[in-house]
Design a protein around this motif. Structure first.
Motif, PDB file in Angstrom:
ATOM      1  N   SER A 249       0.855  -1.183   0.000  1.00 48.18           N
ATOM      2  CA  SER A 249       0.000   0.000   0.000  1.00 48.18           C
ATOM      3  C   SER A 249       0.895   1.238   0.000  1.00 48.18           C
ATOM      4  O   SER A 249       2.107   1.155   0.259  1.00 48.18           O
ATOM      5  CB  SER A 249      -0.935  -0.002   1.205  1.00 48.18           C
ATOM      6  N   ASN A 250       0.313   2.397  -0.264  1.00 44.40           N
ATOM      7  CA  ASN A 250       1.055   3.645  -0.476  1.00 44.40           C
ATOM      8  C   ASN A 250       1.915   3.568  -1.734  1.00 44.40           C
ATOM      9  O   ASN A 250       2.947   4.234  -1.830  1.00 44.40           O
ATOM     10  CB  ASN A 250       1.939   4.008   0.731  1.00 44.40           C
ATOM     11  N   SER A 251       1.482   2.756  -2.680  1.00 46.49           N
ATOM     12  CA  SER A 251       2.163   2.634  -3.965  1.00 46.49           C
ATOM     13  C   SER A 251       1.200   3.070  -5.064  1.00 46.49           C
ATOM     14  O   SER A 251       0.024   3.343  -4.809  1.00 46.49           O
ATOM     15  CB  SER A 251       2.589   1.190  -4.202  1.00 46.49           C
ATOM     16  N   ARG A 252       1.696   3.131  -6.289  1.00 42.40           N
ATOM     17  CA  ARG A 252       0.803   3.475  -7.395  1.00 42.40           C
ATOM     18  C   ARG A 252      -0.291   2.428  -7.587  1.00 42.40           C
ATOM     19  O   ARG A 252      -1.378   2.735  -8.059  1.00 42.40           O
ATOM     20  CB  ARG A 252       1.617   3.650  -8.683  1.00 42.40           C
ATOM     21  N   SER A 253       0.005   1.187  -7.226  1.00 38.38           N
ATOM     22  CA  SER A 253      -1.008   0.135  -7.364  1.00 38.38           C
ATOM     23  C   SER A 253      -2.092   0.251  -6.300  1.00 38.38           C
ATOM     24  O   SER A 253      -3.256  -0.067  -6.552  1.00 38.38           O
ATOM     25  CB  SER A 253      -0.340  -1.238  -7.273  1.00 38.38           C
ATOM     26  N   PHE A 254      -1.699   0.679  -5.107  1.00 36.41           N
ATOM     27  CA  PHE A 254      -2.641   0.833  -3.992  1.00 36.41           C
ATOM     28  C   PHE A 254      -2.305   2.131  -3.261  1.00 36.41           C
ATOM     29  O   PHE A 254      -1.519   2.129  -2.306  1.00 36.41           O
ATOM     30  CB  PHE A 254      -2.538  -0.339  -3.004  1.00 36.41           C
ATOM     31  N   TYR A 255      -2.879   3.246  -3.728  1.00 34.56           N
ATOM     32  CA  TYR A 255      -2.623   4.509  -3.028  1.00 34.56           C
ATOM     33  C   TYR A 255      -3.066   4.431  -1.573  1.00 34.56           C
ATOM     34  O   TYR A 255      -2.486   5.076  -0.707  1.00 34.56           O
ATOM     35  CB  TYR A 255      -3.379   5.639  -3.722  1.00 34.56           C
ATOM     36  N   LEU A 256      -4.119   3.651  -1.321  1.00 35.26           N
ATOM     37  CA  LEU A 256      -4.674   3.509   0.029  1.00 35.26           C
ATOM     38  C   LEU A 256      -4.783   2.020   0.357  1.00 35.26           C
ATOM     39  O   LEU A 256      -4.912   1.188  -0.541  1.00 35.26           O
ATOM     40  CB  LEU A 256      -6.051   4.173   0.124  1.00 35.26           C
ATOM     41  N   PRO A 257      -4.783   1.667   1.655  1.00 34.26           N
ATOM     42  CA  PRO A 257      -4.822   0.243   2.037  1.00 34.26           C
ATOM     43  C   PRO A 257      -6.237  -0.337   2.079  1.00 34.26           C
ATOM     44  O   PRO A 257      -6.657  -0.896   3.076  1.00 34.26           O
ATOM     45  CB  PRO A 257      -4.161   0.258   3.421  1.00 34.26           C
ATOM     46  N   TRP A 258      -6.962  -0.198   0.990  1.00 33.66           N
ATOM     47  CA  TRP A 258      -8.287  -0.816   0.904  1.00 33.66           C
ATOM     48  C   TRP A 258      -8.661  -1.015  -0.563  1.00 33.66           C
ATOM     49  O   TRP A 258      -8.088  -0.412  -1.455  1.00 33.66           O
ATOM     50  CB  TRP A 258      -9.351   0.023   1.616  1.00 33.66           C
TER      51      TRP A 258
END
Length: 560
Positions: A249-258
């Motif tokens: 998370s906190n990546s381009r694939s998952f800006y947020l952890p959900w």
């Protein structure tokens, strides 16, 4: 009321030393009358209380008599609590085991865990959700993989808290890792399930745990995946192009952890509650279907702590309801910061809201080792505008009616943009040096523009004057991430441990030279996943990385 008057009159004849104490007991008896019991027990309750009103009214003559009276009243209190019409209750529901399943049932959900493959099924009032079975990717180590199904000893039992009904599983007897134990629990709370996962692995070569498995969804237009990929993505199940993503998370694939999944208006929101070392993977082949699963990354080779994930089942789901539920989760954790709070902490933010961002660059110099080096027009590898030329451009904007702006300046450093970090000062003399940058900042202030710099404390260039392998992010095997894309060419990653003091040093130098920097963009801190480093003298976990990045922001915020 009449009873209290009679007791009070009678007490006048009691030993004066016991009068106030007996009044206390009389008050206790009065309040015991407030405890409701089933209708069938009301006569017995009234008889017990009436007896003690009479005994209190008769008074006592010794400490022993008083203590005996108190104890007798207390027995009645216990009887009333045991038989009260309204008593504390645990969460409704039950756990059951059959030859094929372990099942937890509540008024809102039913969870079934299949014994043969640990696949899970969740029933809501309006839908059935199925998780894929376990497989050989459940646990990934360096050089090998394990499945939860490799456990030869699996025990599952009821596990209830006061607020949930659930189960607790223990898996052991892994032939390849004899000492390994895996434990997970499922807690059903209303329309939500929280899974907690932990292991006792001490191998230092764990890479990731991939559990729970992905939910099964279809490949129709009504099957929607809600994924926080950059600004957000709604992915229909029948989308004709392949889309894949896999990262923390906190990546381009998952800006947020959900993320979320919707089928015909019924949905499941997935929240990674322990998100420092968490992420996921989504796979959408051309035409679908979409599969999304959580991934628990190891922390310096081990699980180290319990991992938690929350599934929110909603038979009236929309992506907006999912986003609002996640926002509520963040607020309840104390992590939500409203715009109003940000304005209180950083009043200068008021000069940014609603105003354009003017992006300017002074110097971009590409070295031949950079993959973006222009081999066709070699002179294009050095693009220069002086600070005075850029200031004149701002005056032109002002004359055209741009009253307020946020001015973001690239390429002010010794080598220009993305080069030599974090040792980028003194300011480049080609661009105008300290005096030129000071004039530029003064121009911004005169025009009513907020001056901010592009800054970088993650990329660690080999040409940085302080470059040292011991300051780098180091993998468990001693290697480093290296690439050569941007202007400065060869680089690796600076250990987050050292970033805050580089920030302090550089911005102290701005102040010492009279350059009023009122904003700073710390490049990639909010988009690059948290990093860990196995440097022996300065190990850093991803949680540490988050703390050091926050310190960098706090250092700048403290300067206004």
């Amino acid at each position: 009321m009449l009873h209290m008057i009679l007791v009070s009159v009678t007490l006048l004849g009691a030993d004066d030393a016991f009068v106030p104490r007996l009044k206390t007991l009389a008050f206790h008896i009065e309040r015991l009358d407030a405890i409701t019991v089933p209708e069938a027990l009301r006569p017995e309750k009234e008889a017990k209380l009436e007896e003690f009103k009479k005994r209190v009214g008769e008074g006592v003559e010794s400490e022993e008599e008083f203590n005996a009276l108190y104890s007798a009243i207390d027995e009645v209190r216990m009887w009333l609590w045991d038989n009260a019409a309204s008593r504390p209750e645990g969460a409704p529901g039950d756990f059951a085991e059959t030859p094929d399943y372990w099942t937890v049932t509540t008024p809102d959900l039913r969870l079934q865990v299949h014994k043969k493959d640990l696949a899970m099924t969740v029933n809501t009032p309006g839908h059935v959700w199925r998780f894929l079975p376990c497989d050989n990717s459940d646990m990934q180590f360096i050089g090998r993989r394990l499945s939860f199904l490799d456990a030869t000893d699996i025990a599952v039992e009821a596990f209830h808290t006061g607020y949930s009904v659930g189960l607790l599983a223990r898996l052991k007897g892994f032939e390849k890792v004899p000492d390994l134990e895996v434990r997970f629990s499922a807690n059903l709370i209303g329309n939500e399930i929280i899974f907690d996962l932990t292991t006792n692995d001490q191998s230092d070569n764990l890479l990731a745990v991939n559990w729970p498995k992905a939910l099964e969804t279809g490949n129709t237009a009504a099957d929607i995946a809600v994924i926080p990929r950059m600004q957000g993505m709604l992915l229909p199940g029948d989308w004709p192009q392949p889309i894949h993503g896999e990262d923390l998370s906190n990546s381009r694939s998952f800006y947020l952890p959900w993320w979320g999944q919707i089928q015909d208006g019924r949905g499941v929101l997935t929240i990674l509650e322990t998100d420092d070392d968490a992420g996921g993977a989504y796979r959408h082949p051309a035409g679908g279907p979409t599969r999304i699963a959580p991934r628990w990354y190891a922390s310096l080779g081990r699980m180290r702590y319990m991992r938690s994930i929350r599934y929110v089942f909603d038979d009236e789901a929309t992506y907006v309801r999912m986003a609002k539920r996640y926002r509520r989760f963040v607020m309840e954790r104390g992590h939500f910061v409203s715009l109003r709070e940000k304005l209180l902490r950083t009043p200068a933010l008021d000069e940014v809201i609603g105003n354009p961002v003017v992006h300017l660059g002074a110097l971009y110099h590409f070295v031949p080792q950079a993959s973006l080096f222009n081999k066709e027009r070699i002179e294009n590898n050095h693009a220069l505008q002086t600070f005075d030329q850029l200031a004149e451009q701002l005056r032109t904007l002002k004359s055209k009616g741009i009253e307020h702006a946020y001015v973001h300046l690239d390429g002010w450093g010794f080598y220009g943009y993305d080069n030599g970090h974090p040792d980028v000062l003194p300011v480049g003399e080609e661009q105008g040096g300290w005096d030129g940058l000071r004039r530029f900042s003064e121009t911004c202030r005169e025009l009513g523009y907020l001056f901010a710099v592009h800054d970088q404390y993650r990329d660690f260039y080999f040409n940085a004057v302080s470059f040292d392998d011991r300051l780098t992010v180091t993998r468990m095997d001693g290697s480093h991430e290296e690439h050569s894309t941007w202007c400065g060419g060869p680089q690796t990653i600076l250990s987050p441990r050292f970033a805050p003091e580089y920030v302090r040093r550089n911005h102290d130098l701005f102040a010492a030279h009279g350059v009023e920097v009122r904003g700073a963009y710390l490049d990639v801190f909010s988009v690059a996943p948290l990093e860990e480093s196995a440097q022996p003298a300065h190990p850093v976990t991803r949680a540490d990385c988050a703390r050091y990045r926050r310190e960098c922001f706090d250092l700048l915020r403290a300067r206004g």
